[in-house]
Design a protein around this motif. Sequence first.
Motif, PDB file in Angstrom:
ATOM      1  N   LEU A 113      46.918  43.102  44.649  1.00 15.40           N
ATOM      2  CA  LEU A 113      45.559  43.603  44.790  1.00 15.40           C
ATOM      3  C   LEU A 113      45.313  44.105  46.215  1.00 15.40           C
ATOM      4  O   LEU A 113      44.776  45.205  46.418  1.00 15.40           O
ATOM      5  CB  LEU A 113      44.567  42.501  44.434  1.00 15.40           C
ATOM      6  N   LEU A 114      45.730  43.333  47.189  1.00 10.99           N
ATOM      7  CA  LEU A 114      45.532  43.720  48.588  1.00 10.99           C
ATOM      8  C   LEU A 114      46.378  44.937  48.948  1.00 10.99           C
ATOM      9  O   LEU A 114      45.915  45.835  49.649  1.00 10.99           O
ATOM     10  CB  LEU A 114      45.833  42.542  49.519  1.00 10.99           C
ATOM     11  N   ARG A 115      47.610  44.985  48.462  1.00 14.32           N
ATOM     12  CA  ARG A 115      48.482  46.140  48.710  1.00 14.32           C
ATOM     13  C   ARG A 115      47.888  47.405  48.098  1.00 14.32           C
ATOM     14  O   ARG A 115      47.787  48.440  48.749  1.00 14.32           O
ATOM     15  CB  ARG A 115      49.871  45.883  48.115  1.00 14.32           C
ATOM     16  N   TYR A 116      47.494  47.315  46.849  1.00 11.46           N
ATOM     17  CA  TYR A 116      46.956  48.479  46.149  1.00 11.46           C
ATOM     18  C   TYR A 116      45.626  48.922  46.755  1.00 11.46           C
ATOM     19  O   TYR A 116      45.373  50.112  46.910  1.00 11.46           O
ATOM     20  CB  TYR A 116      46.794  48.185  44.653  1.00 11.46           C
ATOM     21  N   SER A 117      44.780  47.969  47.115  1.00 11.49           N
ATOM     22  CA  SER A 117      43.485  48.323  47.701  1.00 11.49           C
ATOM     23  C   SER A 117      43.645  48.981  49.065  1.00 11.49           C
ATOM     24  O   SER A 117      42.769  49.708  49.515  1.00 11.49           O
ATOM     25  CB  SER A 117      42.574  47.095  47.799  1.00 11.49           C
ATOM     26  N   ALA A 118      44.786  48.735  49.707  1.00 18.06           N
ATOM     27  CA  ALA A 118      45.071  49.358  51.001  1.00 18.06           C
ATOM     28  C   ALA A 118      45.788  50.710  50.840  1.00 18.06           C
ATOM     29  O   ALA A 118      46.132  51.347  51.821  1.00 18.06           O
ATOM     30  CB  ALA A 118      45.907  48.413  51.860  1.00 18.06           C
ATOM     31  N   GLY A 119      46.038  51.107  49.591  1.00 14.65           N
ATOM     32  CA  GLY A 119      46.623  52.411  49.360  1.00 14.65           C
ATOM     33  C   GLY A 119      48.072  52.416  48.903  1.00 14.65           C
ATOM     34  O   GLY A 119      48.637  53.462  48.641  1.00 14.65           O
ATOM     35  N   SER A 120      48.685  51.252  48.783  1.00 14.30           N
ATOM     36  CA  SER A 120      50.065  51.174  48.303  1.00 14.30           C
ATOM     37  C   SER A 120      50.061  50.865  46.816  1.00 14.30           C
ATOM     38  O   SER A 120      49.057  50.425  46.263  1.00 14.30           O
ATOM     39  CB  SER A 120      50.831  50.050  49.030  1.00 14.30           C
ATOM     40  N   GLN A 121      51.188  51.053  46.186  1.00 11.16           N
ATOM     41  CA  GLN A 121      51.313  50.748  44.758  1.00 11.16           C
ATOM     42  C   GLN A 121      51.597  49.255  44.572  1.00 11.16           C
ATOM     43  O   GLN A 121      52.225  48.635  45.420  1.00 11.16           O
ATOM     44  CB  GLN A 121      52.470  51.559  44.130  1.00 11.16           C
ATOM     45  N   PRO A 122      51.137  48.683  43.469  1.00 11.20           N
ATOM     46  CA  PRO A 122      51.477  47.293  43.187  1.00 11.20           C
ATOM     47  C   PRO A 122      52.990  47.127  43.051  1.00 11.20           C
ATOM     48  O   PRO A 122      53.685  48.080  42.743  1.00 11.20           O
ATOM     49  CB  PRO A 122      50.785  46.997  41.861  1.00 11.20           C
ATOM     50  N   GLU A 169      45.250  47.997  39.151  1.00 12.23           N
ATOM     51  CA  GLU A 169      44.655  49.321  39.385  1.00 12.23           C
ATOM     52  C   GLU A 169      43.229  49.381  38.862  1.00 12.23           C
ATOM     53  O   GLU A 169      42.333  49.868  39.560  1.00 12.23           O
ATOM     54  CB  GLU A 169      45.511  50.402  38.730  1.00 12.23           C
ATOM     55  N   ASP A 170      42.987  48.901  37.653  1.00 10.83           N
ATOM     56  CA  ASP A 170      41.634  48.915  37.091  1.00 10.83           C
ATOM     57  C   ASP A 170      40.682  48.061  37.929  1.00 10.83           C
ATOM     58  O   ASP A 170      39.529  48.440  38.137  1.00 10.83           O
ATOM     59  CB  ASP A 170      41.634  48.401  35.651  1.00 10.83           C
ATOM     60  N   THR A 171      41.153  46.924  38.395  1.00  7.81           N
ATOM     61  CA  THR A 171      40.313  46.052  39.207  1.00  7.81           C
ATOM     62  C   THR A 171      39.951  46.735  40.519  1.00  7.81           C
ATOM     63  O   THR A 171      38.795  46.673  40.954  1.00  7.81           O
ATOM     64  CB  THR A 171      41.014  44.701  39.460  1.00  7.81           C
ATOM     65  N   CYS A 172      40.897  47.409  41.154  1.00  3.97           N
ATOM     66  CA  CYS A 172      40.593  48.112  42.411  1.00  3.97           C
ATOM     67  C   CYS A 172      39.597  49.244  42.172  1.00  3.97           C
ATOM     68  O   CYS A 172      38.696  49.449  42.994  1.00  3.97           O
ATOM     69  CB  CYS A 172      41.868  48.630  43.065  1.00  3.97           C
ATOM     70  N   ARG A 173      39.739  49.961  41.075  1.00  2.00           N
ATOM     71  CA  ARG A 173      38.746  51.015  40.756  1.00  2.00           C
ATOM     72  C   ARG A 173      37.359  50.393  40.570  1.00  2.00           C
ATOM     73  O   ARG A 173      36.355  50.921  41.052  1.00  2.00           O
ATOM     74  CB  ARG A 173      39.157  51.779  39.498  1.00  2.00           C
ATOM     75  N   TRP A 174      37.309  49.278  39.867  1.00  2.00           N
ATOM     76  CA  TRP A 174      36.043  48.575  39.653  1.00  2.00           C
ATOM     77  C   TRP A 174      35.445  48.126  40.986  1.00  2.00           C
ATOM     78  O   TRP A 174      34.248  48.293  41.230  1.00  2.00           O
ATOM     79  CB  TRP A 174      36.300  47.396  38.715  1.00  2.00           C
ATOM     80  N   LEU A 175      36.281  47.556  41.868  1.00  2.00           N
ATOM     81  CA  LEU A 175      35.801  47.109  43.176  1.00  2.00           C
ATOM     82  C   LEU A 175      35.257  48.276  44.003  1.00  2.00           C
ATOM     83  O   LEU A 175      34.246  48.128  44.697  1.00  2.00           O
ATOM     84  CB  LEU A 175      36.920  46.407  43.952  1.00  2.00           C
ATOM     85  N   VAL A 188      31.431  39.596  38.438  1.00  2.00           N
ATOM     86  CA  VAL A 188      32.587  38.736  38.185  1.00  2.00           C
ATOM     87  C   VAL A 188      33.503  39.455  37.209  1.00  2.00           C
ATOM     88  O   VAL A 188      33.044  40.178  36.325  1.00  2.00           O
ATOM     89  CB  VAL A 188      32.147  37.345  37.651  1.00  2.00           C
ATOM     90  N   ARG A 189      34.794  39.269  37.410  1.00  2.00           N
ATOM     91  CA  ARG A 189      35.774  39.942  36.544  1.00  2.00           C
ATOM     92  C   ARG A 189      37.015  39.069  36.426  1.00  2.00           C
ATOM     93  O   ARG A 189      37.471  38.481  37.404  1.00  2.00           O
ATOM     94  CB  ARG A 189      36.147  41.280  37.165  1.00  2.00           C
ATOM     95  N   LEU A 190      37.559  39.011  35.216  1.00  2.00           N
ATOM     96  CA  LEU A 190      38.846  38.364  34.997  1.00  2.00           C
ATOM     97  C   LEU A 190      39.926  39.361  35.386  1.00  2.00           C
ATOM     98  O   LEU A 190      39.834  40.544  35.045  1.00  2.00           O
ATOM     99  CB  LEU A 190      39.007  37.959  33.537  1.00  2.00           C
ATOM    100  N   VAL A 191      40.956  38.900  36.066  1.00  2.00           N
ATOM    101  CA  VAL A 191      42.036  39.793  36.475  1.00  2.00           C
ATOM    102  C   VAL A 191      43.381  39.134  36.206  1.00  2.00           C
ATOM    103  O   VAL A 191      43.551  37.938  36.437  1.00  2.00           O
ATOM    104  CB  VAL A 191      41.888  40.213  37.956  1.00  2.00           C
ATOM    105  N   GLY A 192      44.308  39.918  35.700  1.00  2.00           N
ATOM    106  CA  GLY A 192      45.662  39.455  35.430  1.00  2.00           C
ATOM    107  C   GLY A 192      46.667  40.397  36.062  1.00  2.00           C
ATOM    108  O   GLY A 192      46.305  41.364  36.750  1.00  2.00           O
ATOM    109  N   PRO A 247      38.288  49.288  54.968  1.00  2.00           N
ATOM    110  CA  PRO A 247      39.065  48.714  53.871  1.00  2.00           C
ATOM    111  C   PRO A 247      38.177  48.308  52.701  1.00  2.00           C
ATOM    112  O   PRO A 247      37.003  47.982  52.883  1.00  2.00           O
ATOM    113  CB  PRO A 247      39.739  47.493  54.498  1.00  2.00           C
ATOM    114  N   LEU A 248      38.759  48.329  51.533  1.00  2.00           N
ATOM    115  CA  LEU A 248      38.053  47.893  50.329  1.00  2.00           C
ATOM    116  C   LEU A 248      37.737  46.406  50.413  1.00  2.00           C
ATOM    117  O   LEU A 248      36.624  45.972  50.152  1.00  2.00           O
ATOM    118  CB  LEU A 248      38.915  48.195  49.096  1.00  2.00           C
ATOM    119  N   ILE A 249      38.738  45.614  50.809  1.00  2.00           N
ATOM    120  CA  ILE A 249      38.587  44.154  50.882  1.00  2.00           C
ATOM    121  C   ILE A 249      38.682  43.719  52.346  1.00  2.00           C
ATOM    122  O   ILE A 249      39.710  43.904  52.992  1.00  2.00           O
ATOM    123  CB  ILE A 249      39.660  43.447  50.039  1.00  2.00           C
ATOM    124  N   ALA A 250      37.588  43.144  52.853  1.00  2.00           N
ATOM    125  CA  ALA A 250      37.558  42.675  54.233  1.00  2.00           C
ATOM    126  C   ALA A 250      37.988  41.217  54.352  1.00  2.00           C
ATOM    127  O   ALA A 250      38.531  40.808  55.375  1.00  2.00           O
ATOM    128  CB  ALA A 250      36.155  42.830  54.816  1.00  2.00           C
TER     129      ALA A 250
END
Length: 172
Positions: free
Chosen positions: A159-168, A120-126, A111-115, A3-6
């Motif tokens: 963020l967690l949904r999208y990072s796991a492969g689902s859409q926000p 999607e951009d944040t997950c690509r960055w991660l 570090v990144r600001l996220v809104g 996973p992207l986020i553990a």
Amino acid sequence: MPPLIAAIRSGGQTGVDRGALDAARAAGVTIVGWCPAGGWAEDLPETPGLLADYPELRETPSPEPAQRTEWNVHDSDVTLIISPDQDTPGATVSPGTALTQDLASSHGRPVRLVGKGDIEDTCRWLRHLGTMLTVNIAGPRESEWPGAYEASFLIVSDLLRYSAGSQPSASA
């Protein structure tokens, strides 16, 4: 594929911190973090404080929130800051949020600001940072930004949904 986020790390203060921890719990993602001695939070000033609801957190030796903030930044792979849109009239950066940004810089942590619109951009960055990341979530207390808990819960859930492969969700 790992996973992207553990894990989601946060200090458990009202507002953004708790929204992030609760979103991670709801998604089945590990929660960790440092909190001030005695489990202090603005709404739970007496021991065991927030530790009664968040036993996964560990106490720092100091009751000062700054130590918690520094240790959470240091012990994470990356910090995401959730805060009100700075274009919103009356919006300011809270002292704790400014400290988090400074500490991430001094410790060489990304570090990144996220809104809401940045999932999607944040997950690509991660993804450029790796997988199995421990992500520190920081931002204002509820008293500094009414609605911080709800905003954080929705953003971290997406963020967690999208990072796991689902859409926000539509809220993003």
